[in-house]
Design an enzyme around this catalytic site. Structure first.
Site, short mmCIF file in Angstrom:
data_model
loop_
_atom_site.label_atom_id
_atom_site.label_comp_id
_atom_site.label_asym_id
_atom_site.label_seq_id
_atom_site.Cartn_x
_atom_site.Cartn_y
_atom_site.Cartn_z
N ARG A 17 9.35 34.45 43.19
CA ARG A 17 8.48 35.43 41.57
C ARG A 17 8.75 34.99 40.18
O ARG A 17 9.95 34.60 39.63
CB ARG A 17 8.59 36.56 42.11
CG ARG A 17 8.23 37.93 40.52
CD ARG A 17 8.51 39.50 41.04
NE ARG A 17 8.04 39.72 39.71
CZ ARG A 17 8.58 40.52 38.59
NH1 ARG A 17 10.40 40.42 38.71
NH2 ARG A 17 8.68 40.92 38.35
N HIS A 61 6.09 39.59 30.73
CA HIS A 61 7.43 39.32 31.22
C HIS A 61 7.65 39.82 29.71
O HIS A 61 9.07 39.00 29.60
CB HIS A 61 8.18 38.41 32.06
CG HIS A 61 9.57 38.63 32.60
ND1 HIS A 61 9.40 39.27 34.43
CD2 HIS A 61 10.24 39.58 32.04
CE1 HIS A 61 10.33 39.70 34.24
NE2 HIS A 61 11.13 39.75 33.06
N ASN A 106 5.29 42.92 33.35
CA ASN A 106 6.51 43.52 34.55
C ASN A 106 6.83 44.91 33.58
O ASN A 106 7.56 45.23 32.02
CB ASN A 106 7.61 42.34 33.90
CG ASN A 106 9.26 42.91 34.67
OD1 ASN A 106 9.17 42.98 35.98
ND2 ASN A 106 9.86 43.03 33.45
N GLU A 107 8.09 45.27 34.20
CA GLU A 107 8.57 47.41 33.74
C GLU A 107 7.58 47.30 32.51
O GLU A 107 8.49 47.87 31.38
CB GLU A 107 10.24 46.55 33.60
CG GLU A 107 10.43 46.25 34.49
CD GLU A 107 12.24 45.83 34.57
OE1 GLU A 107 12.80 46.21 32.98
OE2 GLU A 107 13.45 45.73 35.54
N ASN A 247 11.09 47.63 39.99
CA ASN A 247 12.65 47.19 40.03
C ASN A 247 13.43 48.33 40.38
O ASN A 247 12.98 48.78 40.05
CB ASN A 247 12.87 46.18 38.66
CG ASN A 247 11.37 45.28 38.37
OD1 ASN A 247 11.01 44.76 39.59
ND2 ASN A 247 11.34 44.63 37.35
N TYR A 249 17.46 49.35 40.55
CA TYR A 249 19.00 48.91 40.57
C TYR A 249 20.09 49.92 40.43
O TYR A 249 20.55 50.32 40.54
CB TYR A 249 19.45 48.27 38.70
CG TYR A 249 18.83 46.76 38.80
CD1 TYR A 249 19.02 45.69 39.49
CD2 TYR A 249 17.03 46.20 38.25
CE1 TYR A 249 18.68 45.14 39.41
CE2 TYR A 249 16.68 45.71 38.24
CZ TYR A 249 17.34 44.69 38.80
OH TYR A 249 16.72 43.48 38.62
N GLU A 316 12.22 43.21 42.20
CA GLU A 316 13.60 43.02 41.98
C GLU A 316 15.13 44.42 42.01
O GLU A 316 14.50 45.17 42.43
CB GLU A 316 14.05 43.42 40.34
CG GLU A 316 13.06 41.59 39.26
CD GLU A 316 13.33 41.86 37.75
OE1 GLU A 316 14.83 42.86 36.99
OE2 GLU A 316 12.41 41.77 37.31
N TRP A 359 16.75 39.62 43.23
CA TRP A 359 17.25 39.35 41.68
C TRP A 359 18.26 39.00 41.25
O TRP A 359 19.55 39.68 41.33
CB TRP A 359 17.22 40.29 40.28
CG TRP A 359 17.26 39.31 39.08
CD1 TRP A 359 18.47 40.07 38.25
CD2 TRP A 359 15.87 39.61 37.89
NE1 TRP A 359 17.49 38.90 37.08
CE2 TRP A 359 16.79 39.07 36.72
CE3 TRP A 359 14.17 39.01 38.27
CZ2 TRP A 359 15.56 38.41 36.14
CZ3 TRP A 359 14.37 38.69 37.16
CH2 TRP A 359 14.52 38.03 36.59
#
Length: 822
Positions: A17, A61, A106-107, A247, A249, A316, A359
């Site tokens: 990606r 991004h 992205n995000e 994504n 985390y 991610e 990621w």
């Protein structure tokens, strides 16, 4: 860039990606295409596809062209919808024949909050009271305006793709969000409600995609500051994603904070009316991201219940470490193992998860920490002018997982030693969680822990083949973080360039001007391929260099000719080659031990035949694996190996000669077939027995076999009426029919040879051809022998000429009578 793709190939990635830099492809945001930028992305995509790696492409991004920000404010202006759609159109048109997975943003949620509310991300818009000293912005309205325009831009691009490209390119288009695990700080109804409110504000992009409007909670708290969809806009946005990219985390405790709603000039963060406390575990150090796969499962369960079970790619997920920490990155291995293991559990529970991307593939310029913290599987040496890539131990673990290899026991022991919670009995899980319950865990969390604790017990046995066949494993990055060449070949600044160069990088030091220099790596590639286990071959007690050059050569052949070639043989007469070339020494490269009648200048007949065989087997297996993983499903070919075979007959009926015959089979044929079928050499070869030849101190291959071989050769015939060859062909071809009727799976028969050639063992003295080649003729004229007429008649179901048949029958009958038996 080719070097990086080769590393991905060796690792075994299914997909990569990355993002396209809008300002590299269309430097001013609209207008002419930069041909050098176009060529760069075509090269990258072609290289990925040629290696069997899917290209998953993100269009934005966080790196909007600065020209559009300067002209009309970028994402706060509705003009962006038209320009983004035009940019997406270029990408779909130029790359869509090879790219099947498109992510528009992205995000999107993090970009709106960080760039237009708090102001710590580019383009650094925020209200004057912010601690980040923004020069412009309105934190009360712009986050919502930007979100609205992003949703409309996505929907416009998705509509374009579906109407113009999807039916012929057969791809998919989606949107990406940063997601969090939210856990109520207490069991109070207020904190539980605050968790749902946090879900609506941070993950509520899904509401317009599913229902065509924002969540009711947002409309209530934001009021008139929240843009309103027209009916046509609502219809456009609703259903505009084929998949959601997430994504993941961090997780947070959520505490209700109703007081923030009384602030007159509220921003996005105040509208949520909640306080967030980072969810920590006792195992994680202060610099590591806590490992909480149960909160990821809770998140996906919640999304599934509210919005349905739509396809999800985890775009991610990774662990951060200090840049200069050890290459033996045990925390990252533990992190990957627990999350990948939990995904298997979620799949079995019915979640439609399509892929997982680490990621990141290598250490990159991190958007929130610059070069201080890294997430990569490969270390980038910033002090090395070539920015050399060095594998971390996590790259070995990931590659072993992807290729269904068992982790070396020493490594497994070290993981457990370095991470005491890596594998734990169920009681330990319960005891560890009890310490957390005292902090106010709710019953829902307890249930999640009990469900997911089983994941912690089984992840040590992870295997890639337990996941669905179409599930992809990959790694992620983005353009500004890896490419470098920020002001070269026509590229112009993005808002991220401006932000970093202006000294506004409050969160980090550095910029992406060079980054990993992937842009130049394509030009500088010198075919220096490295197996990712190379750095750790002492630790893992393996050397993966064997067969590397052969595999690379085979890759070229498969790539260039495989669409037309359906039958590949890696090595011809592997057994004859090692015996003749590394034992006796009468074939190239003429290795043998002294004294020898062939006067070899180097070699070791006791060892080299076996070593050459071993490397040949590894080279074949490597090439075969490459072909099956990368080419076979689209080229539909077959790959095999060739041996010189003999018919062995015991000289007498003694048990010794009968056993010697089997031993000859093992050494001549089983040497290769046994590893192909059973994964190891024949027991006879591994065993040392008592015959006379086995008592020779420095034995070679022939002495190890302890058998005498005999055979027959024929002189080159001066006559074109080559009756012996016709008889030879007829009898063998007829015997093959008999064998097939007895159940042997024989797929083909090839005459050696079509024409007289330079024979490797006899030069031009003996020939085997169906056509005679006149070496005295400057044109090397080909003349048919009678055997070519016979073979052609057979292949075309024609009857042999009567005169020829009479002569042939007369010859064969007299030969049979002379021999006494047939």
């Amino acid at each position: 860039m080719q070097e990086d793709v080769q590393l991905m190939t060796k690792m075994g990635l299914d997909a990569y990606r990355f993002s396209i830099s809008w300002s590299r492809l269309i430097p001013d945001g609209r207008g002419p295409i930069n041909q050098k930028g176009l060529q760069y992305y075509n090269n990258l995509i072609n290289e990925l596809i040629s290696q069997g790696i899917q290209a998953h492409v993100t269009l934005h991004h966080w790196d909007l062209p600065q020209a559009l920000e300067d002209e009309y404010g970028g994402w706060i202006n509705k003009k962006i919808v038209k320009d983004f759609t035009a940019y997406a159109d270029v990408c779909f048109r130029e790359f869509g024949d090879r790219v099947k997975h498109w992510t528009t943003m992205n995000e999107g949620n993090a970009f709106a909050e960080g760039g237009y509310d708090i102001g710590f991300l580019p383009p650094q818009h925020c209200s004057p009271s912010s601690i980040f000293n923004c020069s412009k912005g309105n934190s009360s309205t712009e986050p919502y305006l930007v979100t609205h325009n992003m949703l409309l831009a996505h929907a416009s691009a998705a509509t374009l793709y579906r109407n113009k490209y999807q039916f012929k390119q057969h791809g998919f288009i989606g949107f990406n969000l940063i997601t969090y695990g939210f856990v109520p700080l207490t069991n109070s109804s207020e904190d539980i409600t605050a968790v749902q409110r946090a879900q609506d504000f941070y993950h509520g992009f899904l509401n317009p995609f599913t229902f065509g409007d924002y969540p009711e909670t947002m409309k209530k708290n934001v009021g008139s500051r929240l843009p309103i969809f027209t009916q046509s806009e609502s219809n456009l946005v609703k259903g505009s994603i084929d998949f959601l990219g997430i994504n993941f985390y961090f997780s947070f405790y959520v505490k209700d904070n109703p007081r923030s709603l009384y602030i007159k000039e509220r921003d996005y963060a105040a509208d949520v009316a909640a306080e967030f406390i980072v969810y920590t575990t006792n195992e994680a150090s202060t610099d590591e991201i806590p490992i909480t796969p149960w909160t990821l499962q809770g998140l996906l369960d919640s999304l599934k219940n509210i919005y349905g079970n739509f396809p999800i790619y985890i775009h991610e997920n990774g662990q951060q470490t200090h840049r200069n920490s050890s290459l033996e990155d045990w925390p990252r291995i533990n992190y990957l193992q627990e999350y990948i293991g939990s995904i298997l559990h979620m799949l079995r529970n019915g979640h439609d998860i399509r892929g997982y991307f680490v990621w990141s593939f290598m250490d990159v310029f991190e958007l929130l920490s610059g070069y201080e913290f890294t997430y990569g599987l490969y270390y980038i040496d910033l002090k090395d002018p070539t920015l050399r890539r060095q594998p971390k131990l996590s790259s070995v673990w990931y590659s072993n997982f992807l290729n269904n290899r068992t982790m070396d026991p020493m490594v497994a022991m070290q993981i457990e030693k370095k991470n005491p919670y890596y594998i734990m009995p169920f009681n330990n899980v319960i005891r560890r969680r009890r310490r957390m319950w005292k902090k106010g865990f709710v019953v829902v969390e307890l249930l999640l822990l009990l469900v997911c604790s089983s994941v912690l017990l089984v992840v040590d046995g992870l295997r890639r083949d337990e996941y669905p066949p179409q599930f992809v494993f990959g790694a992620s990055t983005s353009a500004y973080q890896v490419e470098g060449a920020a002001d070269e070949d026509g590229r112009k600044p993005s808002i991220w360039d401006t932000y970093a160069h202006a000294g506004n990088a409050n969160m980090f030091k550095g910029d992406g001007d060079i980054a990993c220099d992937q842009y130049h790596k394509y030009k500088e590639f010198k075919h220096m391929l490295h197996y990712i286990t190379g750095t750790y071959h002492k630790l893992l007690r393996m050397n993966m260099e064997d067969g590397r050059d052969f595999t690379r050569y085979a890759d070229v052949c498969f790539r260039e000719f495989g669409e037309r070639v359906k039958h590949w043989t890696t090595v011809n007469e592997g057994n004859a080659f090692v015996k003749g070339g590394y034992d006796i020494g009468y074939l190239p490269p003429q290795h043998c031990s002294p004294p020898s009648i062939y006067n070899c200048s180097k070699g070791d007949s006791s060892n080299e035949p076996y070593l050459a065989t071993h490397n040949m087997l590894l080279a074949h297996a490597s090439a075969a694996t490459l072909y099956r993983n990368k080419y076979q499903d689209k080229q539909h070919g077959l790959i095999g190996f060739n041996l010189l075979t003999f018919g062995f007959v015991p000289l007498t009926n003694t048990s010794e000669d009968i056993i010697a015959t089997q031993r000859a089979q093992d050494f001549s044929h089983g040497w290769f077939l046994n590893p192909f079928i059973f994964g190891d050499y024949p027991e006879t070869m591994k065993k040392m027995d008592n015959p006379r030849s086995l008592r020779i101190k420095d034995r070679d291959y022939v002495a190890d076999m302890a058998v005498e071989l005999t055979g027959q050769q024929t002189h080159r015939s001066s006559s074109l009426e080559d009756w012996p060859r016709i008889k030879y062909l007829q009898e063998y071809i007829e015997s093959i029919l008999h064998m097939q009727r007895n159940g042997h799976d024989i797929r083909g028969y090839f005459v050696w040879s079509f024409m007289d050639v330079f024979e490797l063992l006899s030069g031009y003295e003996f020939t085997y051809g169906l056509y005679y080649v006149d070496l005295k003729d400057p044109t090397l004229r080909r003349q048919p022998k009678l055997s070519s007429v016979w073979y052609s008649n057979f292949l075309n179901n024609r009857t042999m000429d009567p005169m020829s048949s009479f002569s042939f029958v007369h010859l064969t009958s007299s030969t049979t009578h002379h021999n006494g038996t047939n």
